[in-house]
Structures are given as structure tokens and as C-alpha cells.
Design an enzyme around this catalytic site. Structure first.
Site, PDB file in Angstrom:
ATOM      1  N   LYS A  22       0.834  -1.203   0.000  1.00 27.49           N
ATOM      2  CA  LYS A  22       0.000   0.000   0.000  1.00 27.49           C
ATOM      3  C   LYS A  22       0.867   1.251   0.000  1.00 27.49           C
ATOM      4  O   LYS A  22       0.604   2.209  -0.724  1.00 27.49           O
ATOM      5  CB  LYS A  22      -0.911   0.002   1.228  1.00 27.49           C
ATOM      6  CG  LYS A  22      -1.829   1.223   1.307  1.00 27.49           C
ATOM      7  CD  LYS A  22      -2.390   1.458   2.679  1.00 27.49           C
ATOM      8  CE  LYS A  22      -1.370   2.108   3.586  1.00 27.49           C
ATOM      9  NZ  LYS A  22      -1.946   2.626   4.855  1.00 27.49           N
ATOM     10  N   CYS A 118      -4.522  10.107   9.829  1.00 23.57           N
ATOM     11  CA  CYS A 118      -3.519   9.518  10.709  1.00 23.57           C
ATOM     12  C   CYS A 118      -3.939   9.658  12.162  1.00 23.57           C
ATOM     13  O   CYS A 118      -4.100  10.766  12.660  1.00 23.57           O
ATOM     14  CB  CYS A 118      -2.165  10.176  10.496  1.00 23.57           C
ATOM     15  SG  CYS A 118      -0.890   9.397  11.483  1.00 23.57           S
TER      16      CYS A 118
END
Length: 296
Positions: A22, A118
Site C-alpha cells: 500500500k 492519521c
């Protein structure tokens, strides 16, 4: 997902093929904006973040087809795209900021939402912006969006990052690959995924070379080629399977991975007492209940 429950214990055995990375796929997807030719990406990881990045590329005008059978995607960019990355797409995925560099390199303008995605907290993008400014862009941040433009074509220069940043390194590699002249990037991040990005850009016609451990030389080109590229395997996934086999006293074959990219993890597991055999694109691990104490 709030939690993951694992019931066991059972010995992990058999074989598993490692998916595409990824963290390599996301910057490579952003770099496809540089080209208006057909690009095929094999070993493509079909995950939430990569699906979001595909939606982002489609929102700016890319035509993308995914083949589940071949585990690949085909990307065709139009000559003109919308140089705009919306908050709704970028907010969920920090890698969305990586479209800034290629938009500026190819079109000289961009409006990109500041990123999210995040859970460890806010990580500012000032390193990206200050480095891009050295290539000749002007920018301002208004209501959560970066408005950036360059009056002339980006110009190569020497840039030293004030601290090591994976995202800034990726953004500048992509942007500099189309800038006029030569760019030298120093104090770069050197993760395997960054080296995969360099390999991809070179595959489509870029001129990028490592000239030191953390220094990259980039000669800008005017256009890019049609290409087919295989994304590197996911070292985090491979490492997870290694540890899972170790703690369950398993016997596992991990396929489709170059052992060199997780050499540190392999060395540590061997010190702990695991039996590990390395072959071409394969790791065989046998766990044990006699785990040794080590200083790490």
C-alpha cells in the site's frame, strides 16, 4: 473497527502470498498524473486507502479500470485534468497530499486539501511546501486548502530537507522529475517504498539516480511513456506473518517477497531462535517454544 479478537492458539502453517505494498502503491498512483499515456500497475493492493486514491484520481479526470482477476489496474489520463483534490477525499488519507507535486509539475497549478488520515496526530506539510517553493511555486493556505501555482515551468535546484520526511521526499521526487534542469535532493527518506517510486518513475521515462545514501539526482524530462509496472510486495504484511508463525510455533512459507527488504526483522527472529530459510522471493519460517532472550 474498534477491536480485533483473535481466538486460538493454533499453529500457523501452509503458504501465503504477500500482497502489493500500500505504501508503495499510493505515491505511484499519484505519480501517474505526470503521464497522459496508458499505465498498467500489477500486484495492486485492493484496500481502502488505494480505493480512495483511485477515487481522487478519477475526480480529477483519470480513467481507471481495475481487474480483480489479473490483480492490476489500468490508468489513462487525459491531456487536461482538474487540478483540484477535495477535502472529502483527502481528509481520510494522508497520501492525498502527494497529488500536489505532479499537478504542479504538469499543469503549474493545484488546489489540494490539507490531509488527514492519521490517528497518531497532526503531521504538518510545511516541509513539502517549502521544498516545492524552491522549485519555483507560490502558495497560500486558505480554509484548509493549499492554493499553489507557478508562473513558469518548475526549475531544478538543490534542496536539502531539514529533517527526514517520507511524504516530502516522495512529493519532490515526483515534482522534480518534470522540472527543467537538474534537481539534487539530499537528506531524503530511503524506505524501500521510495526506491520503488523511483523505479516506477524511471520505468515511465524519468531520469532519477541515487548518488549517495540519502541523495538523489533528478534530470527533468518533458513527457513520459506508456508502461507496465509491478508494485513491490508489502513488507509490513510479510513481517506480520513472520511474527505470527513464530509465536504460534508455526511452519510457514511466505511467497512473493524479496527477503532483503525485511532483513532486520529476519535477523532478529533468528536471534530469538526461529529457523528461517531464504530462497528467491520466498521465506520459510519454523517457530519454536524455546524463545531466547536478546537485547534489542
Amino acid at each position: 473497527m474498534d477491536k480485533l479478537e483473535v481466538f486460538g492458539a493454533r499453529k500457523l502453517k501452509g503458504s501465503v502470498h504477500i500482497s502489493g505494498s500500500k505504501n508503495a502503491a499510493l505515491p505511484i498512483l499519484a505519480a501517474t498524473i505526470l503521464s497522459n499515456k496508458k499505465i498498467i500497475l500489477d500486484n495492486f493492493p485492493n484496500l481502502k486507502d488505494t480505493k480512495t486514491m483511485i477515487k481522487l484520481l478519477e475526480s480529477i479526470g483519470s480513467v481507471i479500470k481495475y481487474s480483480k482477476k489479473k490483480n492490476s489496474i489500468t490508468i489513462q489520463n487525459k491531456n487536461k485534468i482538474k487540478a483540484f483534490a477535495s477535502y472529502n477525499l483527502v481528509k481520510t488519507m494522508r497520501a492525498g497530499i502527494l497529488v500536489l507535486g505532479p499537478m504542479l509539475a504538469r499543469y503549474g497549478r493545484a488546489k489540494v486539501s490539507t490531509p488527514g488520515g492519521c490517528s497518531i496526530g497532526i503531521r504538518p506539510i510545511d516541509i513539502h511546501l517549502k521544498a516545492l517553493a524552491k522549485l519555483g511555486i507560490n502558495y497560500k493556505i486558505v480554509d484548509g486548502y493549499v492554493y499553489a501555482y507557478s508562473k513558469k515551468k518548475l526549475k531544478g535546484t538543490k534542496i536539502k530537507f531539514p529533517k527526514i520526511s517520507v511524504g516530502a521526499t516522495e512529493n519532490l521526487i515526483i515534482a522534480s522529475s518534470m522540472a527543467e534542469g537538474t534537481t539534487i535532493l539530499s537528506n531524503c527518506a530511503i524506505e524501500p517504498e521510495i526506491k520503488d517510486l523511483v523505479n516506477f518513475v524511471n520505468c515511465i521515462g524519468g531520469k532519477i539516480k541515487w548518488i549517495g545514501k540519502r541523495t538523489i539526482k533528478i534530470i527533468g524530462v518533458k513527457s513520459f511513456n506508456e508502461a507496465k509496472y509491478k508494485i513491490m510486495p508489502d513488507r509490513i504484511e510479510a513481517g506480520t506473518y513472520l511474527i505470527a508463525a513464530a509465536v504460534t510455533e508455526g511452519n510457514l512459507k511466505i511467497l512473493g517477497i524479496d527477503p532483503k527488504i525485511i532483513k532486520t526483522e529476519i535477523d532478529i527472529l533468528r536471534k530469538l531462535g526461529m529457523k528461517i530459510k531464504l530462497e528467491n522471493q520466498q521465506i520459510n519460517i519454523q517457530g519454536t517454544n524455546d524463545i531466547k532472550n536478546i537485547n534489542l
